[in-house]
Scaffold this active site. Structure first.
Site, PDB file in Angstrom:
ATOM      1  N   CYS A  12      30.426   8.714  -4.597  1.00  0.00           N
ATOM      2  CA  CYS A  12      30.557   7.536  -5.442  1.00  0.00           C
ATOM      3  C   CYS A  12      30.354   7.903  -6.902  1.00  0.00           C
ATOM      4  O   CYS A  12      31.080   7.458  -7.781  1.00  0.00           O
ATOM      5  CB  CYS A  12      29.555   6.447  -5.049  1.00  0.00           C
ATOM      6  SG  CYS A  12      30.131   5.456  -3.652  1.00  0.00           S
TER       7      CYS A  12
ATOM      8  N   ASP B 207       0.818  -1.211   0.000  1.00  0.00           N
ATOM      9  CA  ASP B 207       0.000   0.000   0.000  1.00  0.00           C
ATOM     10  C   ASP B 207       0.851   1.260   0.000  1.00  0.00           C
ATOM     11  O   ASP B 207       0.383   2.333  -0.364  1.00  0.00           O
ATOM     12  CB  ASP B 207      -0.873   0.054   1.269  1.00  0.00           C
ATOM     13  CG  ASP B 207      -1.857  -1.100   1.338  1.00  0.00           C
ATOM     14  OD1 ASP B 207      -2.189  -1.633   0.257  1.00  0.00           O
ATOM     15  OD2 ASP B 207      -2.255  -1.474   2.455  1.00  0.00           O
TER      16      ASP B 207
ATOM     17  N   HIS C 154      29.459  -2.442  -4.919  1.00  0.00           N
ATOM     18  CA  HIS C 154      28.761  -2.933  -3.721  1.00  0.00           C
ATOM     19  C   HIS C 154      28.018  -4.202  -4.078  1.00  0.00           C
ATOM     20  O   HIS C 154      27.128  -4.192  -4.923  1.00  0.00           O
ATOM     21  CB  HIS C 154      27.756  -1.892  -3.221  1.00  0.00           C
ATOM     22  CG  HIS C 154      28.373  -0.555  -2.936  1.00  0.00           C
ATOM     23  ND1 HIS C 154      29.001  -0.265  -1.747  1.00  0.00           N
ATOM     24  CD2 HIS C 154      28.478   0.565  -3.697  1.00  0.00           C
ATOM     25  CE1 HIS C 154      29.449   0.984  -1.782  1.00  0.00           C
ATOM     26  NE2 HIS C 154      29.147   1.512  -2.959  1.00  0.00           N
TER      27      HIS C 154
ATOM     28  N   CYS D 218       9.395  24.316   5.473  1.00  0.00           N
ATOM     29  CA  CYS D 218       9.017  24.924   6.754  1.00  0.00           C
ATOM     30  C   CYS D 218       9.520  26.355   6.829  1.00  0.00           C
ATOM     31  O   CYS D 218       8.832  27.235   7.338  1.00  0.00           O
ATOM     32  CB  CYS D 218       9.527  24.089   7.928  1.00  0.00           C
ATOM     33  SG  CYS D 218       8.485  22.633   8.256  1.00  0.00           S
TER      34      CYS D 218
ATOM     35  N   CYS E 256      26.440   1.181  -9.303  1.00  0.00           N
ATOM     36  CA  CYS E 256      26.651   1.032  -7.856  1.00  0.00           C
ATOM     37  C   CYS E 256      26.991  -0.425  -7.564  1.00  0.00           C
ATOM     38  O   CYS E 256      27.876  -0.742  -6.768  1.00  0.00           O
ATOM     39  CB  CYS E 256      25.393   1.392  -7.058  1.00  0.00           C
ATOM     40  SG  CYS E 256      24.559   2.909  -7.534  1.00  0.00           S
TER      41      CYS E 256
ATOM     42  N   CYS F 139      12.197  26.638  14.679  1.00  0.00           N
ATOM     43  CA  CYS F 139      11.679  25.271  14.579  1.00  0.00           C
ATOM     44  C   CYS F 139      11.037  24.872  15.904  1.00  0.00           C
ATOM     45  O   CYS F 139       9.985  24.237  15.956  1.00  0.00           O
ATOM     46  CB  CYS F 139      12.810  24.282  14.269  1.00  0.00           C
ATOM     47  SG  CYS F 139      13.958  24.811  12.997  1.00  0.00           S
TER      48      CYS F 139
END
Lengths: 276, 151
Positions: free
Chosen positions: A129, A69, A98, A237, A94, A192
């Site tokens: 990277c 969902d 890895h 914000c 990548c 904040c």
């Protein structure tokens, strides 16, 4: 006449006020997620910390409880494609370096961290990277490819407690972040802390104020139907209080990110979370 | 478009940010947080004040203050006290002080100062050097708050 006009405008803003009934326990795919824990010792004004999930409506909460969902997983899947995609002059993906994405379990809990005297976030590590090892273009801080990858790497730590270092090398960055958290800015002249520390749990018009935790990032927001970066949220914000935001990826937001991460110590990583 | 709309309305009510006779934000005289003199020399319009109170781009007072006089508006905030009966708790001059610069009355408050045009940091460029509300809008809100008697 003007009267009718305004009534009409006002009505557009009307909706159903969902009684924010908080369900208390979150379990995702059978794994239990800590959404409430005693505040870390460095927090002077708060006893208990809560994940932002606790402040969302039951409908929004439900979206995060099942990966099927959870709309964020569309983007995490895109991250998996990028993981295997060769890009850049070095001819690497990548996955060339890895072996298993699962090896990144735990990384999200420890970022940002100080490497060679510099505060680095997950976006910095990913772009290092790309530029140094793949010889590819860096990704933009909050754009789709970057958030898909931070989502993919972040979900490997889901369920693990946030645990950033704030002492030693990290201390000056943490202090700076703390100062920013409590500094009022913008024409509305708020910090904040005014919203996320002094007034969490309150409604501010249609919004139920949370503690502004970052354990769920990148977050899928119903508002814009995409993954949102941490710095992107900070920016939002700041604009809401009519302040000129700091730069995404800049020193201020990185320091603020470290400080906020430390205010969430012990909460489970919830990446990728769903918010409104 | 919205901006143009608001501007038109403001003009209709005779309130613009730069009306010549207004007391400038920096010249407002506070005595223990109380501002006795009208900012415009004109009576406030309570009907407009009611709109400014609710409008998200203007006062947006409703973001923080619930107000039983506005059942038609969804989503009343809970950050500040309810406005019911506020016109009995405070005088006109006290309300002028609270709305113009609440920090003169409530130390460390989250409530923004609605009639200052400096003293805040890093404003977005388009708001720099400006007050959130015009002098007339402040007077209109005060006229409206004074109608909120009893609970």
């Amino acid at each position: 006449m003007t009267n009718t006009l305004w009534t009409t405008l006002a009505l557009i803003g009307l909706g159903t006020a969902v009684g924010a009934q908080d369900s208390n326990s979150l379990s995702i795919e059978g794994e239990s997620i800590v959404t409430e824990v005693a505040a870390p010792a460095h927090m002077e004004n708060v006893d208990t910390i809560y994940s932002g999930w606790r402040f969302r409506s039951a409908e929004t909460q439900a979206l995060e409880m099942d990966d099927f969902d959870n709309p964020a997983f569309v983007f995490v899947e895109q991250g998996m494609d990028l993981w295997d995609k060769v890009d850049g002059a070095a001819g690497k993906a990548c996955s060339s370096c890895h072996e298993n994405i699962e090896d990144f379990a735990g990384l999200r809990t420890q970022l940002p961290r100080v490497d060679d005297g510099e505060l680095v976030t997950m976006e910095n590590l990913i772009n290092e990277c790309r530029t140094d090892r793949m010889e590819a273009e860096p990704w933009k801080w909050s754009k789709g490819k970057m958030t898909a990858m931070t989502g993919l790497i972040g979900v490997q730590s889901r369920g693990m407690p946030m645990n950033v270092a704030i002492d030693g090398d990290a201390a000056p960055f943490w202090e700076k972040g703390k100062e920013l958290y409590y500094t009022r800015v913008g024409q509305l002249d708020m910090a904040c802390s005014n919203c996320h520390e002094d007034n969490y749990g309150m409604m501010i018009r249609a919004d139920h104020l949370s503690q502004g935790q970052i354990n769920g990032f990148p977050t899928y927001r119903l508002k814009n139907a995409k993954l949102n970066s941490i710095h992107g949220r900070f920016k939002g914000c700041m604009k809401n209080i009519r302040a000129t935001p700091f730069k995404e990826g800049g020193d201020e937001f990185k320091a603020l990110e470290l400080y906020l991460a430390s205010r969430g110590q012990g909460l489970s990583v919830e990446t990728p979370s769903v918010r409104n | 478009m919205k901006r143009a709309l608001i501007l038109t309305l403001c003009t209709a009510f005779g309130a613009t940010a730069v009306a010549a006779g207004d007391v400038k934000p920096a010249d407002v005289v506070y005595e223990d947080g109380v501002v006795s003199a009208s900012l415009t020399g004109q009576a406030g319009d309570a009907v407009n004040g009611r709109m400014v109170f609710a409008n998200r781009k203007q006062g947006n007072c409703l973001a923080c203050h619930a107000n039983s006089d506005m059942p038609e508006e969804g989503f009343h905030g809970e950050v500040g006290p309810m406005m019911d009966g506020v016109g009995e708790r405070w005088t006109e001059a006290e309300l002028r002080g609270i709305v113009s610069n609440s920090k003169m009355v409530f130390e460390g408050t989250i409530m923004p100062a609605f009639y200052i045009d400096s003293g805040y940091e890093r404003p977005l460029d388009k708001f720099a050097g400006q007050s959130i509300l015009s002098a007339q809008q402040v007077e209109d809100i005060i006229a409206y708050l004074l109608t909120l008697k009893d609970s």
